[in-house]
Design a protein around this motif. Structure first.
Motif, PDB file in Angstrom:
ATOM      1  N   GLY A 112       0.799  -1.222   0.000  1.00 27.73           N
ATOM      2  CA  GLY A 112       0.000   0.000   0.000  1.00 27.73           C
ATOM      3  C   GLY A 112       0.828   1.266   0.000  1.00 27.73           C
ATOM      4  N   GLN A 113       2.158   1.125   0.049  1.00 26.01           N
ATOM      5  CA  GLN A 113       3.045   2.289   0.030  1.00 26.01           C
ATOM      6  C   GLN A 113       3.521   2.534  -1.398  1.00 26.01           C
ATOM      7  OE1 GLN A 113       3.515   4.096   2.876  1.00 26.01           O
ATOM      8  NE2 GLN A 113       2.046   2.627   3.720  1.00 26.01           N
ATOM      9  N   PRO A 114       3.880   3.779  -1.746  1.00 27.39           N
ATOM     10  CA  PRO A 114       4.293   4.084  -3.125  1.00 27.39           C
ATOM     11  C   PRO A 114       5.790   3.901  -3.386  1.00 27.39           C
ATOM     12  CG  PRO A 114       4.079   6.117  -1.868  1.00 27.39           C
ATOM     13  CD  PRO A 114       3.694   5.000  -0.936  1.00 27.39           C
ATOM     14  N   ASP A 115       6.521   3.299  -2.434  1.00 26.42           N
ATOM     15  CA  ASP A 115       7.978   3.167  -2.568  1.00 26.42           C
ATOM     16  C   ASP A 115       8.318   2.026  -3.534  1.00 26.42           C
ATOM     17  OD1 ASP A 115      10.702   3.017  -2.314  1.00 26.42           O
ATOM     18  OD2 ASP A 115      10.709   3.200  -0.135  1.00 26.42           O
ATOM     19  N   LEU A 116       8.385   2.356  -4.825  1.00 34.42           N
ATOM     20  CA  LEU A 116       8.605   1.323  -5.843  1.00 34.42           C
ATOM     21  C   LEU A 116      10.012   0.754  -5.801  1.00 34.42           C
ATOM     22  CD1 LEU A 116       6.692   2.951  -8.821  1.00 34.42           C
ATOM     23  CD2 LEU A 116       5.954   1.059  -7.380  1.00 34.42           C
ATOM     24  N   GLU A 117      10.983   1.576  -5.452  1.00 37.46           N
ATOM     25  CA  GLU A 117      12.356   1.072  -5.389  1.00 37.46           C
ATOM     26  C   GLU A 117      12.490   0.015  -4.298  1.00 37.46           C
ATOM     27  OE1 GLU A 117      16.953   2.745  -4.965  1.00 37.46           O
ATOM     28  OE2 GLU A 117      15.280   4.132  -5.167  1.00 37.46           O
ATOM     29  N   ALA A 118      11.828   0.247  -3.162  1.00 39.28           N
ATOM     30  CA  ALA A 118      11.868  -0.726  -2.074  1.00 39.28           C
ATOM     31  C   ALA A 118      11.176  -2.030  -2.489  1.00 39.28           C
ATOM     32  CB  ALA A 118      11.204  -0.142  -0.830  1.00 39.28           C
ATOM     33  N   LYS A 119      10.037  -1.906  -3.163  1.00 37.84           N
ATOM     34  CA  LYS A 119       9.347  -3.109  -3.625  1.00 37.84           C
ATOM     35  C   LYS A 119      10.186  -3.857  -4.659  1.00 37.84           C
ATOM     36  CE  LYS A 119       4.650  -1.432  -2.739  1.00 37.84           C
ATOM     37  NZ  LYS A 119       3.308  -1.159  -3.285  1.00 37.84           N
ATOM     38  N   ALA A 120      10.899  -3.103  -5.484  1.00 36.72           N
ATOM     39  CA  ALA A 120      11.772  -3.744  -6.477  1.00 36.72           C
ATOM     40  C   ALA A 120      12.847  -4.565  -5.788  1.00 36.72           C
ATOM     41  CB  ALA A 120      12.408  -2.687  -7.375  1.00 36.72           C
ATOM     42  N   GLN A 121      13.388  -4.054  -4.675  1.00 39.65           N
ATOM     43  CA  GLN A 121      14.410  -4.825  -3.966  1.00 39.65           C
ATOM     44  C   GLN A 121      13.805  -6.077  -3.345  1.00 39.65           C
ATOM     45  OE1 GLN A 121      16.464  -2.905  -0.692  1.00 39.65           O
ATOM     46  NE2 GLN A 121      18.308  -4.122  -1.031  1.00 39.65           N
ATOM     47  N   CYS A 122      12.588  -5.969  -2.806  1.00 39.73           N
ATOM     48  CA  CYS A 122      11.911  -7.162  -2.283  1.00 39.73           C
ATOM     49  C   CYS A 122      11.737  -8.217  -3.374  1.00 39.73           C
ATOM     50  CB  CYS A 122      10.546  -6.788  -1.704  1.00 39.73           C
ATOM     51  SG  CYS A 122      10.612  -6.021  -0.081  1.00 39.73           S
TER      52      CYS A 122
END
Length: 799
Positions: free
Chosen positions: A718-728
């Protein structure tokens, strides 16, 4: 008449004012292509119906503040049905254009030096390479990942069609294969900068290099063929649709056409550097060169230029001057050269060159198999053993020398003209200004001129080691990776304390929570309903199981043999035991004290061979709100110190027990808001260290690693942090390559599902990384059933 396999000039396209550095066939309009140039523009060319069968400029794009060095086309989508055009430049930026306006739709910023290569993949993914030694993965106007590992400029990148694989080629002479942001393999073999890459299939690719060779590789690592024909740097490659034949261009003024593994045809151009090439949809070949022209070559007779234009092209070629210092023609001794009668003998292969003496001149000819004759390709000046100062023509003026040098990690070849009567320092200054280069090179350039013009005569070409700019002889520290192997579990004996040995890893109890319990979980309910009980999972998963008695017994045992400066008093041991009891019993009347927490933190720095029972106490303690707040963020420095200490215990060469307990402690930190905030702030470092443990053969480590990724995914949902999701996504995908334990696989699948749930951008990135094909094998897993069921739900989310 030309033979069926012979390419001839179709048209020459003026328009650019400086070197044409990149070309790419376009999806729209039919037959169109895009060019970019050092003149800071990009241009779209469409076929016209005029008798000369040429191309017309349809669109001009501006937006870069310096020269443009590369281009690629992003495939059409529902949003942009005609596709997008991406260009990279010396201003460190990537500009993305539509066909509707001359200014960029958006600009991607992040590289710290020239962006010199681009490649597009599925779902709008864009891969870039730069002189800053990195490659970056972009999606939806955001940098998703930075690929780090090369030690010099990244000159070439390409996205393979399947499995989420990416390739990068560098001035460090290596090619790297990347999967989900991790380097899977490094290819070695080239002896100089890797300048170009081209896809053959899912499993094969080509590379070209400054070492004058082209190599064909399998993605598994084997070089299956090496091709030689070029006599100087090779800059670009393009593969025909059959996946076997290809074309190449380079610094030897040639376009070479390769069929069935052999160089079938060599076409010389009246320009020194042939920077780029692309194959058009109709099979024609477009090339861009240092003279600012684009030339199209065809093997279809109806599309060939008129006889007058073909003759004009041949005349222009015959009037060019060839500097033997480029190495294209070998050592030239004028007195040993034959006369024109040497041309009465036919050549034995296409592109073969012969030099003849015509009066006081040396002329170069090339054999054309198609026309069965020798074609003049230029006049040779300044032979290597001549003592006279024959002039070299450059940009309409004559010079004693025209050096080809590379600046900035082998990057773009530039011409440095010089007359022996010139001031070398002023020449060097003007050269740096003209090419917008740093003044820091002034001494090197001036000394290079002085060193290589000694005697004021045109002598032998300088040895390659004399050029300080190519980097071919420089020292580059190479990081080695000699990780120690992991031995057996050092804890032996029946009834022994083993950290976490009681942690449940089986199927969970109850349909509602698949993460806890021993084995009573039944999938029947989930089969009868479409409800997704697995993800998104936003509450943290923790490691709760503990046996306080055994932990304290092991702590006392190890304390008795600890070095004197580390040995704990009975009072300290008692304090730690009280702390352990209070954090394990939710109904305990006593709360952890500041002194107890301080003692725990101090004791967690015991020697690594005996610290594991203390880490187990720490793992349990951070679940307690008071301990969580104190260690994870009562003071900002305290939280960072905890994080750094745990990461130091996770080093690949560390003890497996410490690695596992450090991971579990990080997972349990998510149980409090202070811990969650700390780990989100330290996310990049934590997940990077965790990813290094993917290859460790230890199922408990794998389960802890998977849980850590899952907890990050839940916190980011639900957060907009795409770079963090990319690392996940990257770490989860990398872990799935080596993890075997089904519980770890399940938790990684839940992490993937949580990351992509209700997030179209994350879904697109996951698909571009090849996650769909990577996890498909788990759909049939029935033991435990939750693995197959969760996998099917993730795949459904990615449809």
């Amino acid at each position: 008449m030309a033979s069926p396999n012979s390419y001839k000039l179709s048209c020459s396209i003026p328009g650019h004012e400086m070197d044409v550095r990149g070309l790419s066939a376009a999806f729209f309009p039919d037959g169109a292509f895009v060019s970019v140039s050092r003149d800071r523009t990009g241009r779209v060319w469409v076929p016209n119906s005029s008798p000369d069968r040429g191309f017309t400029e349809m669109h001009c794009m501006t937006g870069h503040q310096n020269f443009v060095s590369c281009v690629c086309i992003i495939a059409p989508s529902d949003t942009y049905p005609r596709g997008l055009i991406a260009t990279g430049g010396n201003d460190h930026n990537i500009c993305v254009f539509t066909l509707d306006q001359p200014q960029p739709l958006f600009t991607l910023k992040g590289h710290k030096n020239t962006v010199c290569t681009l490649s597009s993949g599925k779902f709008g993914t864009l891969l870039s390479g730069s002189w800053d030694t990195t490659a970056k993965v972009w999606l939806n106007e955001k940098c998703m990942m930075t690929l780090q590992g090369h030690t010099a400029a990244v000159w070439a990148v390409v996205i393979l069609p399947e499995q989420g694989l990416m390739l990068s080629g560098s001035a460090d002479k290596t090619i790297k294969l990347w999967k989900a942001g991790q380097c899977e393999k490094t290819f070695t073999g080239h002896e100089d900068c890797v300048r170009g890459l081209a896809v053959v299939s899912d499993l094969e690719f080509f590379s070209c290099s400054n070492d004058t060779s082209i190599r064909r590789w399998l993605v598994t690592g084997e070089c299956v063929q090496v091709y030689y024909s070029h006599t100087n740097y090779i800059y670009s490659l393009a593969v025909f649709p059959n996946g076997q034949d290809f074309v190449s261009t380079g610094e030897d003024r040639t376009l070479r056409i390769w069929k069935q593994g052999e160089c079938q045809q060599t076409i010389r151009l009246p320009a020194q550097s042939v920077w780029c090439c692309c194959i058009l949809p109709n099979g024609d070949i477009a090339v861009g060169a240092s003279d600012g022209l684009i030339r199209v070559f065809t093997e279809v007779e109806d599309r060939m230029a008129s006889p007058q234009d073909l003759q004009a092209f041949e005349d222009e070629l015959s009037k060019t001057t060839i500097d033997p210092k480029t190495g294209d023609l070998g050592d030239i001794k004028m007195e040993d050269l034959p006369g024109r009668e040497h041309l009465d003998e036919p050549g034995n292969r296409d592109g073969q060159t012969r030099l003849i003496k015509e009066g006081q001149k040396v002329e170069a000819y090339q054999w054309s198999v198609a026309d069965s004759r020798w074609m003049k390709i230029g006049d040779v000046v300044g032979g290597s053993n001549q003592q006279t100062s024959k002039k070299v023509n450059y940009e309409g003026k004559e010079y004693d020398f025209v050096f080809t040098i590379d600046i900035n990690e082998g990057g773009p070849s530039m011409k440095l003209p010089y007359n022996v009567t010139d001031d070398p320092w002023l020449t060097a200054h003007n050269f740096l200004q003209k090419n917008e280069l740093s003044p820091m090179f002034l001494d090197q350039v001036a000394n290079f001129i002085i060193e290589n013009t000694k005697g004021h005569t045109l002598g032998a070409a300088p040895p390659s080691a004399a050029d300080p700019f190519t980097g071919s002889g420089r020292y580059i520290p190479v990081a080695t990776d000699n990780r120690a192997g992991f031995g057996a579990d050092p804890f032996t004996g029946t009834g022994r304390y083993i950290p976490g040995s009681g942690t449940p890893t089986g199927a969970p109890v109850g349909v509602a929570d698949p993460f806890t319990g021993g084995g009573a979980y039944s999938s029947a309910a989930s089969r009868q309903t479409s409800t997704n009980i697995y993800f998104p999972k936003t509450d943290g998963v923790t490691f709760e199981q503990a046996n306080a008695t055994q932990i304290m017994a092991k702590l006392r045992e190890l304390n008795s043999g600890a070095p004197g400066e580390y040995r704990l008093s009975e009072e300290v041991l008692g304090s730690l035991e009280k702390l352990l009891v209070s954090v394990c019993d939710p109904h305990a009347s006593e709360q952890p004290t500041t002194e107890q927490i301080s003692l725990l933190w101090k004791t967690s720095h015991w020697p690594e061979d005996i610290v594991f029972p203390v880490l187990d106490i720490l793992r349990l303690a951070v679940r307690h709100p008071q301990v969580n707040e104190s260690l994870c963020g009562g003071d900002a420095d305290d939280g960072v110190a905890l994080c750094n200490h745990l990461l130091s215990l996770m080093k690949p060469q560390a003890r497996p027990a410490n690695q596992m307990l450090a991971l579990r402690t990080l997972c349990n930190c998510f149980s409090g808001w202070r811990g969650r905030a700390l780990l989100l702030a330290q996310r990049e470092a934590v997940l990077s260290h965790a990813a290094d443990l993917c290859s460790v053969c230890n199922k408990n480590i794998h389960i802890a690693l998977a849980t850590l990724v899952l907890n990050y995914a839940g916190s980011l949902h639900g957060q907009p942090d795409l770079e963090a999701k990319a690392q996940c996504l990257s770490v989860a995908s990398a872990a799935l390559e080596s993890v075997q334990d089904k519980e770890a696989v399940f938790r990684l699948l839940v992490a993937l599902g949580t990351t992509v749930a209700s997030d179209q951008t994350a879904q697109d990135l996951a698909k571009s990384l090849g996650v769909t094909s990577q996890i498909a094998k788990y759909t049939s897993v029935t033991d435990p059933a939750k693995v197959g069921e969760c996998c099917q739900l993730v795949l459904k989310e990615l449809q």
